[in-house]
Design a protein around this motif. Sequence first.
Motif, PDB file in Angstrom:
ATOM      1  N   ASP A   1      -3.465  -3.309  -2.199  1.00 58.43           N
ATOM      2  CA  ASP A   1      -4.153  -2.039  -2.390  1.00 58.43           C
ATOM      3  C   ASP A   1      -4.440  -1.380  -1.041  1.00 58.43           C
ATOM      4  N   GLN A   2      -3.399  -0.933  -0.371  1.00 51.89           N
ATOM      5  CA  GLN A   2      -3.546  -0.284   0.937  1.00 51.89           C
ATOM      6  C   GLN A   2      -2.885   1.095   0.948  1.00 51.89           C
TER       7      GLN A   2
ATOM      8  N   SER B   1      -5.001   2.199  -5.274  1.00 51.26           N
ATOM      9  CA  SER B   1      -4.243   3.170  -4.497  1.00 51.26           C
ATOM     10  C   SER B   1      -2.993   3.647  -5.240  1.00 51.26           C
TER      11      SER B   1
ATOM     12  N   ASP C   1      -6.397  -6.995  -1.933  1.00 50.76           N
ATOM     13  CA  ASP C   1      -6.554  -6.001  -0.873  1.00 50.76           C
ATOM     14  C   ASP C   1      -5.284  -5.825  -0.046  1.00 50.76           C
TER      15      ASP C   1
END
Length: 217
Positions: free
Chosen positions: A216-217, A169, A213
């Motif tokens: 990576d938002q 992202s 995760d």
Amino acid sequence: MTKLDNPMLDNAQTMLNKKKRGRPKCFNEESALQKAMLLFWEHGYEATSINDLTQALEITAPSLYSSFGDKTALFYKSIDYYLAHEACPIEPIFTQARTAKIAFELYLYDNIKRLMQPNKPKGCMLVTAAMNGSDQSQDVQHNLLEKRLATKQKLCERLQQGVKDGDLSAHAPIATMTDFYCTVIQGLTVQARDGAKIDELNHVVEHAMKAWDLFDQ
């Protein structure tokens, strides 16, 4: 006075014999460098003496100095040897991995294999070789710090490449991720030195990758 009784010839022969004894005929510089690396890796820079080195390398102190320079110079050459032959090959892994996440996962697991090699010191030499160093070894500590920071920079650049490639992202906190995974890598070294099992370290990496995760938002 006969030729055999000539004191000048006797002195010359004595000096020649000393030179021959100082450096064995079968002296192999690469093999000696590997032995020095293992010694520094196991005991650290300050705890490894010249006497330790000459015994391990099976050469005299004058031969050591003539071949490698002083102890610090030999240590730097040992670090270079470690990076070339023992350290995790970060550049090929990062270049060949399809995504940043895969690159980091492969790199972390490969690190564990190298931190836990049988019949070799545990942990990363860049971390362990100058731990608890005194003021007298500040130059050595700084040299190792620069190399660790170079690795950290490569981690950061691979994350940036992930953003550019679209597999990470654009809002991912690159600096925080870099710090987090550097901490994991150095923590694995400490755990390996403290006797952790390879399965335990693999579990650490497993959870470290689950944290991906969250970033990576």
